[in-house]
Write a protein that holds these residues in place. Structure first.
Motif, PDB file in Angstrom:
ATOM      1  N   LEU A 113      37.553  43.013  39.717  1.00  0.00           N
ATOM      2  CA  LEU A 113      36.385  42.680  40.537  1.00  0.00           C
ATOM      3  C   LEU A 113      35.325  43.779  40.495  1.00  0.00           C
ATOM      4  O   LEU A 113      35.651  44.963  40.540  1.00  0.00           O
ATOM      5  CB  LEU A 113      36.835  42.439  41.982  1.00  0.00           C
ATOM      6  CG  LEU A 113      37.690  41.189  42.191  1.00  0.00           C
ATOM      7  CD1 LEU A 113      38.218  41.130  43.618  1.00  0.00           C
ATOM      8  CD2 LEU A 113      36.903  39.924  41.861  1.00  0.00           C
ATOM      9  N   PRO A 114      34.034  43.379  40.366  1.00  0.00           N
ATOM     10  CA  PRO A 114      33.492  42.014  40.424  1.00  0.00           C
ATOM     11  C   PRO A 114      33.567  41.258  39.098  1.00  0.00           C
ATOM     12  O   PRO A 114      32.988  40.181  38.973  1.00  0.00           O
ATOM     13  CB  PRO A 114      32.031  42.253  40.807  1.00  0.00           C
ATOM     14  CG  PRO A 114      31.708  43.547  40.121  1.00  0.00           C
ATOM     15  CD  PRO A 114      32.960  44.377  40.241  1.00  0.00           C
ATOM     16  N   ASP A 115      34.258  41.804  38.106  1.00  0.00           N
ATOM     17  CA  ASP A 115      34.422  41.117  36.833  1.00  0.00           C
ATOM     18  C   ASP A 115      35.586  40.127  36.926  1.00  0.00           C
ATOM     19  O   ASP A 115      36.427  40.213  37.825  1.00  0.00           O
ATOM     20  CB  ASP A 115      34.670  42.136  35.721  1.00  0.00           C
ATOM     21  CG  ASP A 115      33.618  43.241  35.712  1.00  0.00           C
ATOM     22  OD1 ASP A 115      32.446  42.925  35.968  1.00  0.00           O
ATOM     23  OD2 ASP A 115      33.969  44.408  35.481  1.00  0.00           O
ATOM     24  N   SER A 116      35.630  39.215  35.993  1.00  0.00           N
ATOM     25  CA  SER A 116      36.605  38.137  36.022  1.00  0.00           C
ATOM     26  C   SER A 116      37.850  38.515  35.211  1.00  0.00           C
ATOM     27  O   SER A 116      37.938  39.599  34.642  1.00  0.00           O
ATOM     28  CB  SER A 116      35.988  36.853  35.445  1.00  0.00           C
ATOM     29  OG  SER A 116      35.589  37.085  34.094  1.00  0.00           O
ATOM     30  N   ILE A 117      38.819  37.614  35.184  1.00  0.00           N
ATOM     31  CA  ILE A 117      39.985  37.731  34.316  1.00  0.00           C
ATOM     32  C   ILE A 117      39.924  36.583  33.312  1.00  0.00           C
ATOM     33  O   ILE A 117      39.863  35.420  33.695  1.00  0.00           O
ATOM     34  CB  ILE A 117      41.302  37.647  35.116  1.00  0.00           C
ATOM     35  CG1 ILE A 117      41.412  38.830  36.087  1.00  0.00           C
ATOM     36  CG2 ILE A 117      42.496  37.579  34.181  1.00  0.00           C
ATOM     37  CD1 ILE A 117      41.641  40.171  35.429  1.00  0.00           C
ATOM     38  N   THR A 118      39.907  36.903  32.027  1.00  0.00           N
ATOM     39  CA  THR A 118      39.800  35.857  30.997  1.00  0.00           C
ATOM     40  C   THR A 118      40.994  35.940  30.055  1.00  0.00           C
ATOM     41  O   THR A 118      42.039  35.408  30.328  1.00  0.00           O
ATOM     42  CB  THR A 118      38.465  35.968  30.237  1.00  0.00           C
ATOM     43  OG1 THR A 118      37.391  36.029  31.181  1.00  0.00           O
ATOM     44  CG2 THR A 118      38.233  34.757  29.359  1.00  0.00           C
ATOM     45  N   GLY A 119      40.850  36.620  28.918  1.00  0.00           N
ATOM     46  CA  GLY A 119      41.963  36.732  27.978  1.00  0.00           C
ATOM     47  C   GLY A 119      43.107  37.564  28.536  1.00  0.00           C
ATOM     48  O   GLY A 119      42.883  38.540  29.257  1.00  0.00           O
ATOM     49  N   ILE A 120      44.353  37.197  28.193  1.00  0.00           N
ATOM     50  CA  ILE A 120      45.549  37.877  28.694  1.00  0.00           C
ATOM     51  C   ILE A 120      46.563  37.978  27.560  1.00  0.00           C
ATOM     52  O   ILE A 120      46.771  37.025  26.822  1.00  0.00           O
ATOM     53  CB  ILE A 120      46.181  37.098  29.873  1.00  0.00           C
ATOM     54  CG1 ILE A 120      45.223  37.029  31.067  1.00  0.00           C
ATOM     55  CG2 ILE A 120      47.502  37.713  30.306  1.00  0.00           C
ATOM     56  CD1 ILE A 120      45.685  36.074  32.147  1.00  0.00           C
ATOM     57  N   GLU A 121      47.202  39.135  27.443  1.00  0.00           N
ATOM     58  CA  GLU A 121      48.303  39.315  26.498  1.00  0.00           C
ATOM     59  C   GLU A 121      49.303  40.299  27.095  1.00  0.00           C
ATOM     60  O   GLU A 121      48.920  41.259  27.780  1.00  0.00           O
ATOM     61  CB  GLU A 121      47.789  39.830  25.157  1.00  0.00           C
ATOM     62  CG  GLU A 121      48.857  40.197  24.135  1.00  0.00           C
ATOM     63  CD  GLU A 121      49.613  39.036  23.524  1.00  0.00           C
ATOM     64  OE1 GLU A 121      50.104  38.199  24.300  1.00  0.00           O
ATOM     65  OE2 GLU A 121      49.722  38.985  22.280  1.00  0.00           O
TER      66      GLU A 121
END
Length: 479
Positions: A350-358
């Protein structure tokens, strides 16, 4: 080397990178890394470019899905990626008869023995791959070479047949747009898996209905399907679609052996319903059959666009890691299929999002850590009027505390005004014994493309991130 050249992007590049701070704060990438390996070495990261507009020689942008595999049979892992040119059009203005056609691209970066030397080609583009969002590989025609299937967000699924070792780099790849998918909606994820173990992979894909869903799209249901092959994959009549279920904006249909019984199940995610479900494989070696189970979560719900899987609590059952709202969490698989899955927090950007995950053991201490990227919400072709409080493009990783239901530690790598880091694949790219990551970057024209992050271990702390370019979107501090 300055990797910026004159391409057809509507922006002016300003020399903003790494030269200023805001209110005296240090940009994330310039911060000395405090992360350490099990042996006590500091962990930082160095960026290496695999493919970008300079390499391509045209305005490559909108880089999204990514897979890794040996396409030409030389024993080296190649990188297959899709680039949707996402600043050029969207579903509100797209017309299949539009001239000029959309400029999506499907690219292969062929590896060499030098991990910084790649041969890049385009195998599909334009109306064959309008807004390609995801890609999968498998030997579909059973000739010993990996073929490619692409999900096009503006239209359809397309099969691309590998010409073989002698022709994979130089010959045109034969292709088929699966006829039952043509013009029927928007495909965002695609996977290949052999569910009945007959040696012929099936396609799973979610049709989310529209590239940019509106209120009416949330109010209707579109299919998650399996596409089964019987015959020549270049013939439309050889493919049969079976609908698993219909959901509000489905956005995943991922093969995984969730119940640990040796065959592949399917996990689906619905954006409109903000929930997960899974299909248990109850078929046999001749018939494909599934039984649906809800995934009821005791805690924040998940829409399931990007998910990873690992046994985080050591009970022998796969758990699921994903975005829960604006945070990342893992949900604990229950002993009984239809009981609630308990949710445990991992962290947030936060305040950024969560997108790609590994998931991977990044620090070499024997447990599973998680790397993630975020999705900048500002302009895609210029840094624009954004500041540290806006949702920007970040990369970071979360260190497993060795007891996954306790507090994880976040290590930030980079935070730029622009970036969408939608996919990470763990690989030891330089064969030095630690985990590196291959990734794509979008929302950043003219800096979109494919890159890999080298894990650097040192006895003294270094800057968290060493960029590949002299000029780039501005690196930013934390809010």
């Amino acid at each position: 080397m300055n990797r910026i050249q004159q391409l057809s992007f509507p922006l002016v590049i300003l020399p903003l990178l790494y030269c200023s701070t805001l209110r005296g704060q240090t940009p994330v990438g310039d911060t000395l890394s405090a992360a350490k390996s099990l042996a006590g070495n500091f962990i930082s990261w160095r960026e290496h470019i695999i493919d970008d507009p300079v390499t391509a020689g045209f305005a490559l942008s909108g880089s999204d899905g990514l897979v890794v595999g040996d396409i030409d049979g030389d024993g080296l892992d190649d990188v297959i990626s899709v680039h949707e040119s996402d600043s050029e059009y969207d579903s509100s203005s797209y017309d299949p008869n539009f001239t000029p056609p959309p400029e999506g691209h499907v690219r292969i970066a062929f590896a060499s023995n030098d991990h910084d030397s790649w041969t890049n080609i385009t195998i599909a583009e334009s109306t064959d791959a309008p807004a390609p969002e995801d890609v999968a590989i498998a030997d579909i025609n059973r000739d010993g070479f990996l073929d490619v299937v692409v999900a096009a967000e503006l239209s359809h699924l397309i099969y691309l047949e590998n010409p073989g070792a002698a022709g994979s780099r130089s010959q045109t790849w034969k292709r088929l747009i699966l006829p039952m998918t043509e013009g029927t909606g928007s495909y965002i994820r695609v996977f290949l898996a052999d569910f009945n173990r007959d040696g012929i992979p099936e396609i799973t894909a979610a049709n989310k209905g529209a590239q940019r869903p509106g209120p009416l799209d949330y109010a209707r249901s579109t299919p998650v399907s399996i596409f089964q092959l019987r015959g020549d994959p270049l013939l439309g009549s050889s493919w049969r679609e079976s609908v698993l279920g219909r959901y509000s904006i489905p956005q995943n249909a991922e093969p995984v052996d969730l119940d640990g019984d040796g065959d592949l199940d399917i996990v689906i995610g619905s954006r409109g319903e903000n929930r997960l479900a899974w299909f248990e494989n109850i078929g046999n070696d001749s018939e494909i059959e599934f039984a649906e189970h809800a995934i009821g979560i005791n805690g924040p719900s998940m829409g399931g666009f990007n998910l990873s899987y690992a046994d985080l609590n050591g009970d022998g059952r796969l758990d699921i890691i994903g975005a829960a709202g604006n945070k990342m969490a893992w949900i604990e698989q229950p002993e009984n299929f239809d009981d609630a899955w308990n949710s445990h927090p991992i962290g947030d950007f936060l305040p950024d999002s969560i997108t790609g995950i590994e998931v991977a053991d990044i620090d070499g201490d024997g447990d599973i850590d998680v790397i993630s990227g975020s999705y900048s919400r500002g302009p895609r072709t210029g840094d624009g009027d954004v500041d540290v409080r806006d949702s920007l493009g970040r990369i970071g990783w979360f260190e497993n505390p060795n007891k996954a239901d306790s507090s994880w530690k976040r290590h930030d790598i980079s935070r730029r005004k622009r970036g969408m880091f939608d996919k990470f694949i763990a690989r030891d790219m330089d064969n030095d014994g630690d985990v590196d990551f291959v990734s794509t970057r979008g929302n950043s024209a003219p800096f979109d493309g494919v890159f890999w992050l080298e894990q650097v271990r040192s006895t003294q702390p270094l800057k968290a991130f060493m960029p590949a370019r002299e000029l780039d979107s501005a690196e930013m501090p934390l809010p």
